[in-house]
Design a protein around this motif. Structure first.
Motif, PDB file in Angstrom:
ATOM      1  N   ALA A  28      -7.179  -0.973  10.323  1.00  0.00           N
ATOM      2  CA  ALA A  28      -8.520  -0.570   9.899  1.00  0.00           C
ATOM      3  C   ALA A  28      -9.041   0.565  10.780  1.00  0.00           C
ATOM      4  CB  ALA A  28      -9.467  -1.764   9.948  1.00  0.00           C
ATOM      5  N   PHE A  29      -8.803   0.461  12.087  1.00  0.00           N
ATOM      6  CA  PHE A  29      -9.211   1.530  12.999  1.00  0.00           C
ATOM      7  C   PHE A  29      -8.414   2.808  12.740  1.00  0.00           C
ATOM      8  CE2 PHE A  29     -10.851  -2.052  15.548  1.00  0.00           C
ATOM      9  CZ  PHE A  29     -12.112  -1.572  15.844  1.00  0.00           C
ATOM     10  N   TRP A  93     -16.626 -11.549  -0.936  1.00  0.00           N
ATOM     11  CA  TRP A  93     -16.464 -10.390  -0.071  1.00  0.00           C
ATOM     12  C   TRP A  93     -15.012  -9.958   0.041  1.00  0.00           C
ATOM     13  CZ3 TRP A  93     -13.594 -10.207   4.448  1.00  0.00           C
ATOM     14  CH2 TRP A  93     -13.177 -11.424   4.983  1.00  0.00           C
ATOM     15  N   ILE A  94     -14.070 -10.917  -0.033  1.00  0.00           N
ATOM     16  CA  ILE A  94     -12.652 -10.576   0.053  1.00  0.00           C
ATOM     17  C   ILE A  94     -12.210  -9.825  -1.198  1.00  0.00           C
ATOM     18  CG2 ILE A  94     -10.318 -11.540   0.060  1.00  0.00           C
ATOM     19  CD1 ILE A  94     -11.196 -13.608   2.004  1.00  0.00           C
ATOM     20  N   ARG A  95     -12.620 -10.300  -2.354  1.00  0.00           N
ATOM     21  CA  ARG A  95     -12.236  -9.641  -3.604  1.00  0.00           C
ATOM     22  C   ARG A  95     -12.825  -8.237  -3.697  1.00  0.00           C
ATOM     23  NH1 ARG A  95     -13.785 -13.917  -8.104  1.00  0.00           N
ATOM     24  NH2 ARG A  95     -15.191 -14.686  -6.493  1.00  0.00           N
ATOM     25  N   LEU A 160     -18.616  -5.871   5.014  1.00  0.00           N
ATOM     26  CA  LEU A 160     -18.271  -7.110   4.308  1.00  0.00           C
ATOM     27  C   LEU A 160     -17.418  -8.018   5.180  1.00  0.00           C
ATOM     28  CD1 LEU A 160     -17.432  -5.847   0.693  1.00  0.00           C
ATOM     29  CD2 LEU A 160     -19.617  -6.590   1.636  1.00  0.00           C
ATOM     30  N   MET A 161     -16.498  -7.438   5.955  1.00  0.00           N
ATOM     31  CA  MET A 161     -15.646  -8.244   6.838  1.00  0.00           C
ATOM     32  C   MET A 161     -16.464  -8.966   7.895  1.00  0.00           C
ATOM     33  SD  MET A 161     -12.432  -5.607   7.341  1.00  0.00           S
ATOM     34  CE  MET A 161     -11.659  -6.655   8.579  1.00  0.00           C
ATOM     35  N   VAL A 162     -17.516  -8.311   8.354  1.00  0.00           N
ATOM     36  CA  VAL A 162     -18.344  -8.911   9.404  1.00  0.00           C
ATOM     37  C   VAL A 162     -19.324  -9.924   8.821  1.00  0.00           C
ATOM     38  CG1 VAL A 162     -20.104  -8.423  11.142  1.00  0.00           C
ATOM     39  CG2 VAL A 162     -18.134  -6.910  10.923  1.00  0.00           C
TER      40      VAL A 162
END
Length: 199
Positions: A28-29, A93-95, A160-162
Motif C-alpha cells: 500500500a505504501f 468496506w472490504i468489498r 476504509l481500512m482504518v
C-alpha cells in the motif's frame, strides 16, 4: 506424533499470515509512492520542457509503473486471501476497497499506461526532431489527472481500512474521494485550455 505436528502447522500458518499482512501494508505504501513519483515526474517534465531534463529523467520515468504495478497486484492478492482467511467478505468496506483498487488498476491500464508508454519511447531517443512531439505528449491533461484521481482513491481505501465502516458509508467515502480527485484534477485541463487560447 500428531501433537507435535499441529503446533508446528499453527506456527507456520501464523508466520505466513504475518508475512502476508506485512506485504499487504508495505505494498500500500509502495503503491502510493509509485503514484506520487509518477505525478512528480509528469509535473517536473511539463514545467521543464528541455532536452537536458528529458534525457536526465528518461530512466527514472520507467521506474514508477514498475513500483506501483506489482504493488497493486500484491494488495489485491493478499487482500483477497486475508479477507477469506478472516471471513470478512461480508463487510462492506472490504468489498468497496477491493472494487476501488480494481478501478485504480483500470484507470492506470487504460488511461495512463498507453500515454506513458509513448512518452517513454520518446524519452529514450529524445532529440531536436522529437522535442516538440514529446512536449505535446507531456501536456496531455489526462496524465496528471489520472495520477491525482488514483491518489485520491488510494487515500479513500486507506480511510476504509482504518475505519472499517459499513457498505453504505464506504460507498459515500469512496464517492467523496473520487470527487476530491476530480476536483484536484480540474486545474490540469484549465491550464491546457488556457495555453491553447493564448497560443
Amino acid at each position: 506424533m500428531y501433537r507435535g505436528v499441529r503446533p508446528r502447522l499453527e506456527a507456520i500458518t501464523t508466520t505466513f499470515y504475518s508475512v502476508l499482512l506485512f506485504a499487504h501494508i508495505a505494498s500500500a505504501f509502495l503503491l502510493f509512492a509509485g503514484l506520487a513519483l509518477e505525478g512528480t515526474l509528469f509535473g517536473f517534465l511539463r514545467r521543464n520542457p528541455d532536452l537536458a531534463s528529458f534525457r536526465a529523467w528518461s530512466r527514472v520515468f520507467s521506474f514508477a509503473p514498475r513500483l506501483y504495478g506489482p504493488s497493486l497486484g500484491v494488495i489485491l492478492l493478499s487482500g483477497g486471501y486475508l479477507g477469506v482467511r478472516m471471513r470478512a467478505w461480508d463487510q462492506g468496506w472490504i468489498r468497496v476497497s477491493f472494487a476501488t483498487l480494481l478501478v485504480i488498476g483500470l484507470i492506470g491500464a487504460i488511461l495512463t499506461a498507453p500515454r506513458a508508454r509513448a512518452i517513454r519511447k520518446l524519452l529514450t531517443g529524445a532529440s531536436d526532431s522529437t522535442w516538440h512531439l514529446l512536449q505535446t505528449r507531456l501536456q496531455d491533461p489526462m496524465l496528471l489527472a489520472s495520477v491525482r484521481i488514483r491518489i485520491a482513491l488510494v487515500f479513500g481505501v486507506l480511510l476504509l481500512m482504518v475505519s472499517k465502516i459499513d457498505l453504505g458509508s464506504s460507498l459515500i467515502a469512496i464517492s467523496c474521494a473520487a470527487a476530491l480527485g476530480l476536483l484536484i484534477a480540474l486545474p490540469t485541463w484549465r491550464r491546457v485550455s488556457h495555453s491553447r487560447k493564448t497560443a
